[in-house]
Design a protein around this motif. Sequence first.
Motif, PDB file in Angstrom:
ATOM      1  N   ASP A  25     119.695  75.126  44.377  1.00 32.24           N
ATOM      2  CA  ASP A  25     120.180  75.988  45.371  1.00 32.24           C
ATOM      3  C   ASP A  25     120.850  75.422  46.388  1.00 32.24           C
ATOM      4  OD1 ASP A  25     119.713  77.838  47.835  1.00 32.24           O
ATOM      5  OD2 ASP A  25     119.509  78.929  46.279  1.00 32.24           O
ATOM      6  N   GLU A  26     122.088  75.992  46.908  1.00 31.16           N
ATOM      7  CA  GLU A  26     123.025  75.097  48.003  1.00 31.16           C
ATOM      8  C   GLU A  26     121.960  75.057  49.254  1.00 31.16           C
ATOM      9  OE1 GLU A  26     127.203  74.976  50.073  1.00 31.16           O
ATOM     10  OE2 GLU A  26     126.826  76.555  48.371  1.00 31.16           O
ATOM     11  N   ARG A  27     121.374  76.381  49.694  1.00 31.21           N
ATOM     12  CA  ARG A  27     120.561  76.357  50.855  1.00 31.21           C
ATOM     13  C   ARG A  27     119.598  75.178  51.176  1.00 31.21           C
ATOM     14  NH1 ARG A  27     118.092  82.096  49.979  1.00 31.21           N
ATOM     15  NH2 ARG A  27     118.181  80.943  47.887  1.00 31.21           N
ATOM     16  N   VAL A  28     118.614  74.845  49.859  1.00 33.00           N
ATOM     17  CA  VAL A  28     117.720  73.935  49.917  1.00 33.00           C
ATOM     18  C   VAL A  28     118.590  72.527  50.008  1.00 33.00           C
ATOM     19  CG1 VAL A  28     116.124  73.145  48.308  1.00 33.00           C
ATOM     20  CG2 VAL A  28     116.418  75.500  48.319  1.00 33.00           C
ATOM     21  N   VAL A 302     101.216  73.393  50.223  1.00 34.44           N
ATOM     22  CA  VAL A 302     102.705  73.760  49.359  1.00 34.44           C
ATOM     23  C   VAL A 302     102.736  75.185  50.197  1.00 34.44           C
ATOM     24  CG1 VAL A 302     103.428  74.768  47.293  1.00 34.44           C
ATOM     25  CG2 VAL A 302     101.759  72.926  47.457  1.00 34.44           C
ATOM     26  N   ASN A 303     104.415  75.491  50.475  1.00 36.96           N
ATOM     27  CA  ASN A 303     104.406  76.367  51.297  1.00 36.96           C
ATOM     28  C   ASN A 303     105.665  77.242  50.506  1.00 36.96           C
ATOM     29  OD1 ASN A 303     103.092  77.237  53.837  1.00 36.96           O
ATOM     30  ND2 ASN A 303     103.687  75.276  54.235  1.00 36.96           N
ATOM     31  N   ASP A 304     105.685  78.547  50.496  1.00 37.77           N
ATOM     32  CA  ASP A 304     106.489  79.379  49.933  1.00 37.77           C
ATOM     33  C   ASP A 304     107.586  79.876  50.902  1.00 37.77           C
ATOM     34  OD1 ASP A 304     107.411  81.165  47.838  1.00 37.77           O
ATOM     35  OD2 ASP A 304     106.121  82.903  48.803  1.00 37.77           O
ATOM     36  N   LEU A 305     108.766  80.184  50.510  1.00 38.47           N
ATOM     37  CA  LEU A 305     109.929  80.728  50.987  1.00 38.47           C
ATOM     38  C   LEU A 305     110.231  82.091  50.632  1.00 38.47           C
ATOM     39  CD1 LEU A 305     112.157  77.677  50.750  1.00 38.47           C
ATOM     40  CD2 LEU A 305     111.093  78.307  52.867  1.00 38.47           C
ATOM     41  N   SER A 306     110.918  82.917  51.507  1.00 38.90           N
ATOM     42  CA  SER A 306     111.493  84.085  51.038  1.00 38.90           C
ATOM     43  C   SER A 306     112.779  83.853  50.217  1.00 38.90           C
ATOM     44  CB  SER A 306     111.889  84.883  52.076  1.00 38.90           C
ATOM     45  OG  SER A 306     112.709  86.184  51.624  1.00 38.90           O
ATOM     46  N   ARG A 307     113.033  84.473  49.257  1.00 37.93           N
ATOM     47  CA  ARG A 307     114.201  84.242  48.384  1.00 37.93           C
ATOM     48  C   ARG A 307     115.651  84.592  49.245  1.00 37.93           C
ATOM     49  NH1 ARG A 307     112.504  86.677  42.721  1.00 37.93           N
ATOM     50  NH2 ARG A 307     110.903  87.810  44.240  1.00 37.93           N
ATOM     51  N   GLY A 308     115.271  85.377  50.429  1.00 31.96           N
ATOM     52  CA  GLY A 308     116.199  85.806  51.334  1.00 31.96           C
ATOM     53  C   GLY A 308     116.613  84.837  52.474  1.00 31.96           C
ATOM     54  N   CYS A 309     115.753  83.543  52.142  1.00 36.02           N
ATOM     55  CA  CYS A 309     115.817  82.657  53.366  1.00 36.02           C
ATOM     56  C   CYS A 309     117.024  82.110  53.698  1.00 36.02           C
ATOM     57  CB  CYS A 309     114.747  81.386  53.106  1.00 36.02           C
ATOM     58  SG  CYS A 309     115.172  80.526  51.845  1.00 36.02           S
ATOM     59  N   ASN A 310     117.494  81.269  54.944  1.00 34.45           N
ATOM     60  CA  ASN A 310     118.536  80.696  55.288  1.00 34.45           C
ATOM     61  C   ASN A 310     117.996  79.256  55.262  1.00 34.45           C
ATOM     62  OD1 ASN A 310     117.668  80.212  57.685  1.00 34.45           O
ATOM     63  ND2 ASN A 310     118.546  82.154  58.580  1.00 34.45           N
ATOM     64  N   VAL A 311     119.302  78.343  55.536  1.00 34.95           N
ATOM     65  CA  VAL A 311     118.902  76.991  55.667  1.00 34.95           C
ATOM     66  C   VAL A 311     117.834  76.715  56.846  1.00 34.95           C
ATOM     67  CG1 VAL A 311     119.652  74.738  56.427  1.00 34.95           C
ATOM     68  CG2 VAL A 311     120.930  76.293  54.663  1.00 34.95           C
ATOM     69  N   GLU A 312     117.844  77.289  57.992  1.00 33.83           N
ATOM     70  CA  GLU A 312     116.938  77.184  58.966  1.00 33.83           C
ATOM     71  C   GLU A 312     115.453  77.519  58.744  1.00 33.83           C
ATOM     72  OE1 GLU A 312     115.336  76.041  62.713  1.00 33.83           O
ATOM     73  OE2 GLU A 312     116.891  75.275  61.875  1.00 33.83           O
ATOM     74  N   ILE A 314     114.250  77.232  55.783  1.00 27.49           N
ATOM     75  CA  ILE A 314     113.777  75.954  55.007  1.00 27.49           C
ATOM     76  C   ILE A 314     113.360  74.839  55.888  1.00 27.49           C
ATOM     77  CG2 ILE A 314     114.287  74.631  53.023  1.00 27.49           C
ATOM     78  CD1 ILE A 314     116.295  76.629  52.058  1.00 27.49           C
ATOM     79  N   VAL A 315     114.347  74.479  56.732  1.00 35.82           N
ATOM     80  CA  VAL A 315     114.041  73.671  57.683  1.00 35.82           C
ATOM     81  C   VAL A 315     112.542  73.801  58.334  1.00 35.82           C
ATOM     82  CG1 VAL A 315     114.630  72.082  59.680  1.00 35.82           C
ATOM     83  CG2 VAL A 315     116.178  72.871  58.169  1.00 35.82           C
ATOM     84  N   CYS A 316     112.307  74.860  58.775  1.00 36.65           N
ATOM     85  CA  CYS A 316     111.130  75.394  59.469  1.00 36.65           C
ATOM     86  C   CYS A 316     109.815  75.276  58.498  1.00 36.65           C
ATOM     87  CB  CYS A 316     111.077  76.742  60.117  1.00 36.65           C
ATOM     88  SG  CYS A 316     112.302  77.114  61.434  1.00 36.65           S
ATOM     89  N   GLY A 317     110.139  75.594  57.257  1.00 37.48           N
ATOM     90  CA  GLY A 317     109.106  75.348  56.232  1.00 37.48           C
ATOM     91  C   GLY A 317     108.834  73.806  56.037  1.00 37.48           C
ATOM     92  N   ILE A 318     109.652  72.916  56.194  1.00 34.32           N
ATOM     93  CA  ILE A 318     109.509  71.547  56.052  1.00 34.32           C
ATOM     94  C   ILE A 318     108.793  71.298  57.005  1.00 34.32           C
ATOM     95  CG2 ILE A 318     110.661  69.294  56.136  1.00 34.32           C
ATOM     96  CD1 ILE A 318     112.953  70.757  54.758  1.00 34.32           C
ATOM     97  N   ALA A 319     109.099  71.459  58.204  1.00 33.05           N
ATOM     98  CA  ALA A 319     108.158  70.933  59.635  1.00 33.05           C
ATOM     99  C   ALA A 319     106.878  71.449  59.354  1.00 33.05           C
ATOM    100  CB  ALA A 319     108.816  71.784  60.889  1.00 33.05           C
ATOM    101  N   ILE A 320     106.647  72.713  59.002  1.00 31.58           N
ATOM    102  CA  ILE A 320     105.192  73.382  59.009  1.00 31.58           C
ATOM    103  C   ILE A 320     104.442  72.515  57.966  1.00 31.58           C
ATOM    104  CG2 ILE A 320     104.201  75.440  58.295  1.00 31.58           C
ATOM    105  CD1 ILE A 320     106.130  77.103  59.673  1.00 31.58           C
ATOM    106  N   THR A 321     105.045  72.492  56.683  1.00 29.34           N
ATOM    107  CA  THR A 321     104.341  71.660  55.751  1.00 29.34           C
ATOM    108  C   THR A 321     104.049  70.143  56.262  1.00 29.34           C
ATOM    109  OG1 THR A 321     105.459  72.960  54.213  1.00 29.34           O
ATOM    110  CG2 THR A 321     104.235  71.273  53.521  1.00 29.34           C
ATOM    111  N   SER A 322     104.674  69.713  56.633  1.00 26.51           N
ATOM    112  CA  SER A 322     104.595  68.179  57.342  1.00 26.51           C
ATOM    113  C   SER A 322     103.321  68.201  58.379  1.00 26.51           C
ATOM    114  CB  SER A 322     105.822  67.592  58.140  1.00 26.51           C
ATOM    115  OG  SER A 322     107.158  67.468  57.392  1.00 26.51           O
ATOM    116  N   VAL A 323     103.292  69.091  59.253  1.00 22.98           N
ATOM    117  CA  VAL A 323     102.240  69.242  60.086  1.00 22.98           C
ATOM    118  C   VAL A 323     100.945  69.715  59.490  1.00 22.98           C
ATOM    119  CG1 VAL A 323     101.044  70.702  62.219  1.00 22.98           C
ATOM    120  CG2 VAL A 323     103.479  69.760  62.252  1.00 22.98           C
TER     121      VAL A 323
END
Length: 327
Positions: A25-28, A302-312, A314-323
């Motif tokens: 997926d290009e957004r990812v 492990v964190n889930d995204l909405s299939r309607g998510c945008n790039v930001e 996903i970036v937020c999901g990465i930050a949360i998962t890291s913390v």
Amino acid sequence: MSVMDQIKSRAKANKKRIVLAEGMDERVVRAAAEATKISLADIVLLGDPDAIAKFGVDLTGVTIINPLTSKKAADYAEGLYELRKAKGMTLEKAQEMVKNELYFGTMMIKMEDADGMVAGAVNSTPDVLRPALQIIKARKGLSVVSSCFVIEIPDKSYGHEGAFIYSDCGVNPNPDANQLATIAASAAESARLLIGMDPRIAMLSFSTKGSAQHELVDKMQEATRLAKEQFPELVIDGELQVDAALVPEVQKQKAPGSPLGGRANVLIFPDLQAGNIAYKLTQRLAHGIAIGPIIQGLARPVNDLSRGCNVEDIVCGIAITSVQAQA
């Protein structure tokens, strides 16, 4: 600084290795590049390198792994077989399953080759959570995995300077009393970890302290009792209507003596319908920011995204998962 800015800052201060399972997926792919550019995490992107290259994104610093050709696949298959053989898993089936990016990524976490995973831009929530529940499982002492949203509203007079945890808004459709008690404990941990606040937990209902009689009220009363019994360190009260939880003047009338004092910042909803409706109403009517769903209660994140998510998103999901992984 917003709550999300604070979470990103903390992620950068102690970088973790985060898997993005959906390199098709290009957004990812663009989120992988952005997270790497701002030094948010060490990113592993799963997928076919040739297909990923067609997106034309500069992925300098991103590790790309193809589960179909990885030398680690044999080890992950063996590990999955050992974990699940009592459930009927065969080695041949495990070898086939780790070709799937979600299972491959989850086994990376289990085998300590990664600290967490973000997925869901392409796959459904059940597909994302199934390998996590099978392989990583709930953290010791917790009976259920759940979700929360970090909520931030402009009116700083409510919650923790406008910040809340809402739970469960994304996983358990109709939790029983014991599950709700565990959800309250998980949400309290999310409040401490993600927002840095002392949790003040309200078990919500359409009744306050027995003002109505119904089996749904009984459930929240029992959930409150169990939470206090199982997690005595929690500041928690219930059952409460939401105005008694949030407004001191109403609390004094409806629930005198409540330890929350009308200042709840963690709201536990009786079921998924109520939680989902509440967070969307907060977004639209209170102009709130809702970050999530954030999966809580797993032994590793492990964190889930909405299939309607945008790039930001996903970036937020990465930050949360890291913390979460830092904890």
